[in-house]
Design a protein around this motif. Structure first.
Motif, PDB file in Angstrom:
ATOM      1  N   SER A  63       0.887  -1.087  -0.169  1.00  0.00           N
ATOM      2  CA  SER A  63      -0.019  -0.089   0.062  1.00  0.00           C
ATOM      3  C   SER A  63       0.727   1.181  -0.100  1.00  0.00           C
ATOM      4  O   SER A  63       2.125   1.341   0.542  1.00  0.00           O
ATOM      5  CB  SER A  63      -1.013  -0.014   1.167  1.00  0.00           C
ATOM      6  N   ILE A  64       0.244   2.287  -0.513  1.00  0.00           N
ATOM      7  CA  ILE A  64       0.901   3.643  -0.633  1.00  0.00           C
ATOM      8  C   ILE A  64      -0.469   4.454  -0.009  1.00  0.00           C
ATOM      9  O   ILE A  64      -1.525   4.209  -0.226  1.00  0.00           O
ATOM     10  CB  ILE A  64       1.116   4.227  -1.801  1.00  0.00           C
ATOM     11  N   MET A  65       0.017   5.418   1.026  1.00  0.00           N
ATOM     12  CA  MET A  65      -1.159   6.258   1.695  1.00  0.00           C
ATOM     13  C   MET A  65      -0.820   7.787   1.094  1.00  0.00           C
ATOM     14  O   MET A  65      -0.079   8.217   1.286  1.00  0.00           O
ATOM     15  CB  MET A  65      -1.068   6.078   3.187  1.00  0.00           C
ATOM     16  N   ALA A  98       0.270   5.039   9.360  1.00  0.00           N
ATOM     17  CA  ALA A  98       0.865   4.789   8.440  1.00  0.00           C
ATOM     18  C   ALA A  98       2.463   4.879   8.751  1.00  0.00           C
ATOM     19  O   ALA A  98       3.497   4.139   8.194  1.00  0.00           O
ATOM     20  CB  ALA A  98       0.908   6.012   7.400  1.00  0.00           C
ATOM     21  N   LYS A  99       2.823   5.703   9.660  1.00  0.00           N
ATOM     22  CA  LYS A  99       4.114   5.752  10.236  1.00  0.00           C
ATOM     23  C   LYS A  99       4.627   4.447  10.915  1.00  0.00           C
ATOM     24  O   LYS A  99       5.517   3.992  10.871  1.00  0.00           O
ATOM     25  CB  LYS A  99       4.283   7.012  11.265  1.00  0.00           C
ATOM     26  N   PRO A 104       4.749   4.077   2.493  1.00  0.00           N
ATOM     27  CA  PRO A 104       4.946   5.119   1.947  1.00  0.00           C
ATOM     28  C   PRO A 104       3.549   6.124   1.737  1.00  0.00           C
ATOM     29  O   PRO A 104       2.693   5.818   1.871  1.00  0.00           O
ATOM     30  CB  PRO A 104       5.498   4.706   0.663  1.00  0.00           C
ATOM     31  N   VAL A 105       3.987   7.351   1.933  1.00  0.00           N
ATOM     32  CA  VAL A 105       3.058   8.544   1.959  1.00  0.00           C
ATOM     33  C   VAL A 105       3.566   9.637   1.107  1.00  0.00           C
ATOM     34  O   VAL A 105       4.445   9.772   0.798  1.00  0.00           O
ATOM     35  CB  VAL A 105       2.748   9.065   3.325  1.00  0.00           C
ATOM     36  N   LEU A 106       2.244  10.162   0.496  1.00  0.00           N
ATOM     37  CA  LEU A 106       2.294  11.329  -0.313  1.00  0.00           C
ATOM     38  C   LEU A 106       1.362  12.338   0.439  1.00  0.00           C
ATOM     39  O   LEU A 106       0.212  12.080   0.619  1.00  0.00           O
ATOM     40  CB  LEU A 106       1.969  11.114  -1.900  1.00  0.00           C
ATOM     41  N   ASP A 153       6.147   7.278  -9.933  1.00  0.00           N
ATOM     42  CA  ASP A 153       7.544   7.005  -9.469  1.00  0.00           C
ATOM     43  C   ASP A 153       7.631   6.281  -8.434  1.00  0.00           C
ATOM     44  O   ASP A 153       8.291   5.082  -8.154  1.00  0.00           O
ATOM     45  CB  ASP A 153       8.343   8.399  -9.143  1.00  0.00           C
ATOM     46  N   LEU A 154       6.854   6.248  -7.281  1.00  0.00           N
ATOM     47  CA  LEU A 154       6.862   5.621  -6.213  1.00  0.00           C
ATOM     48  C   LEU A 154       6.179   4.279  -6.307  1.00  0.00           C
ATOM     49  O   LEU A 154       6.683   3.321  -5.859  1.00  0.00           O
ATOM     50  CB  LEU A 154       5.636   6.109  -4.922  1.00  0.00           C
ATOM     51  N   VAL A 155       5.203   4.030  -7.274  1.00  0.00           N
ATOM     52  CA  VAL A 155       4.651   2.990  -7.606  1.00  0.00           C
ATOM     53  C   VAL A 155       5.679   1.907  -8.338  1.00  0.00           C
ATOM     54  O   VAL A 155       5.767   0.726  -8.085  1.00  0.00           O
ATOM     55  CB  VAL A 155       3.375   2.808  -8.417  1.00  0.00           C
ATOM     56  N   ALA A 156       6.361   2.609  -9.215  1.00  0.00           N
ATOM     57  CA  ALA A 156       7.406   2.048 -10.111  1.00  0.00           C
ATOM     58  C   ALA A 156       8.694   1.500  -9.232  1.00  0.00           C
ATOM     59  O   ALA A 156       9.112   0.227  -9.170  1.00  0.00           O
ATOM     60  CB  ALA A 156       8.114   2.765 -11.116  1.00  0.00           C
ATOM     61  N   LYS A 157       9.015   2.246  -8.202  1.00  0.00           N
ATOM     62  CA  LYS A 157       9.875   1.885  -7.235  1.00  0.00           C
ATOM     63  C   LYS A 157       9.720   0.802  -6.318  1.00  0.00           C
ATOM     64  O   LYS A 157      10.501  -0.129  -5.690  1.00  0.00           O
ATOM     65  CB  LYS A 157      10.465   3.126  -6.465  1.00  0.00           C
ATOM     66  N   THR A 158       8.240   0.587  -5.872  1.00  0.00           N
ATOM     67  CA  THR A 158       7.944  -0.125  -4.585  1.00  0.00           C
ATOM     68  C   THR A 158       6.914  -1.421  -5.131  1.00  0.00           C
ATOM     69  O   THR A 158       6.963  -2.311  -4.635  1.00  0.00           O
ATOM     70  CB  THR A 158       7.009   0.485  -3.606  1.00  0.00           C
TER      71      THR A 158
END
Length: 276
Positions: A63-65, A98-99, A104-106, A153-158
């Motif tokens: 997940s990304i938040m 999340a922490k 990862p957060v944006l 970029d975050l999706v591609a990295k993770t």
């Protein structure tokens, strides 16, 4: 018979009855503390092929938040909560989760230089190492080139494709990105009680619209439990404070239990000797 004596006798009888009942029951089965949570037997893709609803489970690893426009000016306009304190507590608790889980957060704001104001201070304090993507006019964060690039970029990295999103307001800053991200193949989890609306009508319409599109609506503490999955995991120590502090209805129960769990450390001694 003295009143206290009658109470003690009644409690003794109740205890004896409970003991008798317990002796008549089958023995409990206690799961080993080495047990781990089981995955579903069938993948979401295969469930869909079989015509069933797929369970697309968010985890700390997939997940990304996103925190979209939790700005003090916009938050002041929220009207679908009885009290601002409860709404704010939900947002802060979600950030702390999340922490705790290292998700990862944006962060993004919209026209912070004008009436919308800056991001909630608690969010900025929780994520001091994260930049804020300051949109200067584009309403849908997913349509903003800088924010879209950061997410992709975050999706591609993770390799993470589950997007947990909250924001103000629910009908715009959450719904519009959600619809676009579902369209583009993400599994989106809007956290509705960390996302305020201008009215109950906006909130209801937004939730219906996102649900119909295939988004997985959730609430802060249900999501927290789903992400934690097992209180035996090491992250439990860091996940417990958001539950205790942000959800006092549960926090008081936890604190009351641990305050009295050790008879030698109970804050108030039982002068009647009834509590064993």
């Amino acid at each position: 018979m003295h009143k206290l004596t009658r109470i003690t006798a009644a409690l003794a009888l109740a205890g004896a009855a409970t003991l008798t009942l317990a002796q008549e029951r089958a023995a409990d089965i206690v799961s080993p503390i080495t047990d781990k949570a089981l995955a579903t037997r069938i993948s979401p893709a295969d469930a869909r092929k079989a015509g069933r609803a797929a369970y697309e489970k968010p985890t700390p690893d997939n997940s990304i938040m996103l925190f979209i426009d939790h700005q003090v000016g916009l938050m002041a306009s929220v009207r679908d909560f009885a009290q601002a304190s409860g709404y704010k507590a939900n947002v802060v608790a979600l950030a702390q989760m999340a922490k705790a889980l290292k998700i990862p957060v944006l962060l993004s704001s919209s026209n912070a230089q004008w009436q919308n104001g800056d991001l909630l201070p608690e969010l900025k304090d929780t994520f001091k190492d994260q930049p804020i993507y300051r949109r200067t006019g584009i309403i849908n964060a997913y349509e903003d080139p800088s924010f879209r690039k950061a997410l992709e970029d975050l999706v591609a990295k993770t390799g993470r494709k589950h997007i947990i999103i909250s924001g103000v307001t629910l009908g715009t800053c959450v719904t519009l990105p959600t619809l676009a991200m579902v369209n583009d193949g993400y599994v989106v989890h809007p956290v509705v009680d960390a996302s305020g609306a201008w009215s109950k009508y906006e909130a209801e319409a937004a939730m219906q619209r996102m649900s119909a599109a295939g988004a997985q609506l959730n609430t802060v503490y249900a999501l927290g439990a789903e992400l934690q999955a097992d209180w035996k995991l090491p992250s439990a120590n860091d996940m417990l404070p958001p539950f205790i502090n942000g959800l006092p209805e549960y926090g008081w129960i936890v604190q009351q239990f641990w305050n009295n769990a050790d008879p030698t450390k109970r804050p108030v001694k039982d002068p009647f000797g009834l509590v064993k």
